[in-house]
Design a protein around this motif. Structure first.
Motif, mmCIF file in Angstrom:
data_model
loop_
_atom_site.group_PDB
_atom_site.id
_atom_site.type_symbol
_atom_site.label_atom_id
_atom_site.label_comp_id
_atom_site.label_asym_id
_atom_site.label_seq_id
_atom_site.Cartn_x
_atom_site.Cartn_y
_atom_site.Cartn_z
ATOM 1 N N ALA A 134 0.851 -1.185 0.000
ATOM 2 C CA ALA A 134 0.000 0.000 0.000
ATOM 3 C C ALA A 134 0.888 1.238 0.000
ATOM 4 N N PRO A 135 0.476 2.311 -0.679
ATOM 5 C CA PRO A 135 1.313 3.518 -0.756
ATOM 6 C C PRO A 135 1.774 4.029 0.617
ATOM 7 N N ALA A 136 0.931 3.935 1.624
ATOM 8 C CA ALA A 136 1.312 4.422 2.956
ATOM 9 C C ALA A 136 2.413 3.571 3.583
ATOM 10 N N ASP A 137 2.513 2.304 3.176
ATOM 11 C CA ASP A 137 3.515 1.391 3.743
ATOM 12 C C ASP A 137 4.734 1.215 2.846
ATOM 13 N N ALA A 138 4.748 1.863 1.697
ATOM 14 C CA ALA A 138 5.830 1.691 0.720
ATOM 15 C C ALA A 138 7.138 2.265 1.239
ATOM 16 N N PRO A 139 8.261 1.762 0.721
ATOM 17 C CA PRO A 139 9.549 2.369 1.047
ATOM 18 C C PRO A 139 9.627 3.771 0.441
ATOM 19 N N VAL A 140 10.426 4.629 1.062
ATOM 20 C CA VAL A 140 10.635 5.984 0.563
ATOM 21 C C VAL A 140 12.141 6.230 0.549
ATOM 22 N N PHE A 164 21.700 7.680 0.718
ATOM 23 C CA PHE A 164 20.265 7.830 0.905
ATOM 24 C C PHE A 164 19.806 7.038 2.124
ATOM 25 N N LYS A 165 18.561 7.293 2.517
ATOM 26 C CA LYS A 165 17.956 6.588 3.638
ATOM 27 C C LYS A 165 16.572 6.113 3.205
ATOM 28 N N ASN A 166 16.192 4.933 3.647
ATOM 29 C CA ASN A 166 14.844 4.432 3.434
ATOM 30 C C ASN A 166 13.998 4.915 4.606
ATOM 31 N N THR A 167 13.192 5.947 4.386
ATOM 32 C CA THR A 167 12.359 6.499 5.459
ATOM 33 C C THR A 167 10.956 5.899 5.452
ATOM 34 N N GLY A 168 10.733 4.903 4.595
ATOM 35 C CA GLY A 168 9.423 4.258 4.513
ATOM 36 C C GLY A 168 9.275 3.133 5.523
ATOM 37 N N ILE A 179 21.252 10.603 -13.235
ATOM 38 C CA ILE A 179 21.159 9.182 -12.911
ATOM 39 C C ILE A 179 19.717 8.928 -12.490
ATOM 40 N N THR A 180 19.042 8.056 -13.229
ATOM 41 C CA THR A 180 17.649 7.712 -12.956
ATOM 42 C C THR A 180 17.619 6.406 -12.167
ATOM 43 N N VAL A 181 17.031 6.463 -10.984
ATOM 44 C CA VAL A 181 16.980 5.319 -10.071
ATOM 45 C C VAL A 181 15.560 4.762 -10.072
ATOM 46 N N THR A 182 15.441 3.472 -10.370
ATOM 47 C CA THR A 182 14.155 2.785 -10.369
ATOM 48 C C THR A 182 14.116 1.839 -9.171
ATOM 49 N N SER A 183 13.036 1.922 -8.397
ATOM 50 C CA SER A 183 12.928 1.093 -7.187
ATOM 51 C C SER A 183 11.463 0.796 -6.888
ATOM 52 N N ASN A 184 11.238 0.122 -5.784
ATOM 53 C CA ASN A 184 9.873 -0.147 -5.335
ATOM 54 C C ASN A 184 9.382 0.951 -4.394
ATOM 55 N N ALA A 185 10.090 2.073 -4.354
ATOM 56 C CA ALA A 185 9.733 3.187 -3.470
ATOM 57 C C ALA A 185 8.526 3.946 -4.016
ATOM 58 N N ASN A 186 8.049 4.850 -3.218
ATOM 59 C CA ASN A 186 6.964 5.730 -3.625
ATOM 60 C C ASN A 186 7.481 7.161 -3.604
#
Length: 148
Positions: free
Chosen positions: A40-46, A71-75, A125-132
């Motif tokens: 869910a978007p609210a639970d996604a990595p950031v 970087f940091k994953n704030t999700g 540099i374009t970074v593709t991830s499972n983040a939101n």
């Protein structure tokens, strides 16, 4: 004549379906994380970069610039970086191979080779991830001067 017309229509329809499937497969192979995502978007990595622009200043043509984009994953879920690409082959990004857990730090190593380059540079540099959101960009900027 009618049979030939029906066969032609069937061949066109089959070709269109096959092309649509190829496009879908290419999007999945290219890292399209929007389909099939169970987070869910609210639970996604950031992904939050410490700095999204690195100015390497002035260098002579032929020099290499090495930089770590931290970087940091704030999700709330593990961050998985599936790909990082640069605007040109002179810039090589290297992504972490392991998921970055919530609250943890990571880095993307980038090497810019200025051989054959002159003047102001802005390497994206374009970074593709499972983040939101699932696409993020960082920049390597500076000026390449003529070699003395």
């Amino acid at each position: 004549m009618k049979k030939l017309f029906i066969l032609a229509i069937a061949a066109i329809s089959f070709s269109a379906c096959r092309n649509a499937n190829n496009t879908a497969n290419q999007q999945t192979a290219a890292g399209d994380t929007t389909k099939g995502s169970k987070i869910a978007p609210a639970d996604a990595p950031v992904i939050v970069f410490e700095r999204d622009i690195f100015d390497f200043g002035k260098i002579e043509q032929g020099e290499k610039v090495v930089h770590e984009f931290k970087f940091k994953n704030t999700g709330k879920s593990p961050l998985i970086i599936s790909n990082a690409t640069a605007t040109c082959g002179c810039t090589i990004p290297q992504v972490p191979g392991e998921p970055i857990l919530p609250g943890k730090d990571g880095k993307i190593n980038v090497v810019f080779n200025s051989e054959g380059k002159m003047g102001m540079q802005d390497k994206v540099i374009t970074v593709t991830s499972n983040a939101n959101p699932n696409i993020t960009t960082v920049h390597l900027v500076g000026e390449v001067l003529e070699k003395k």
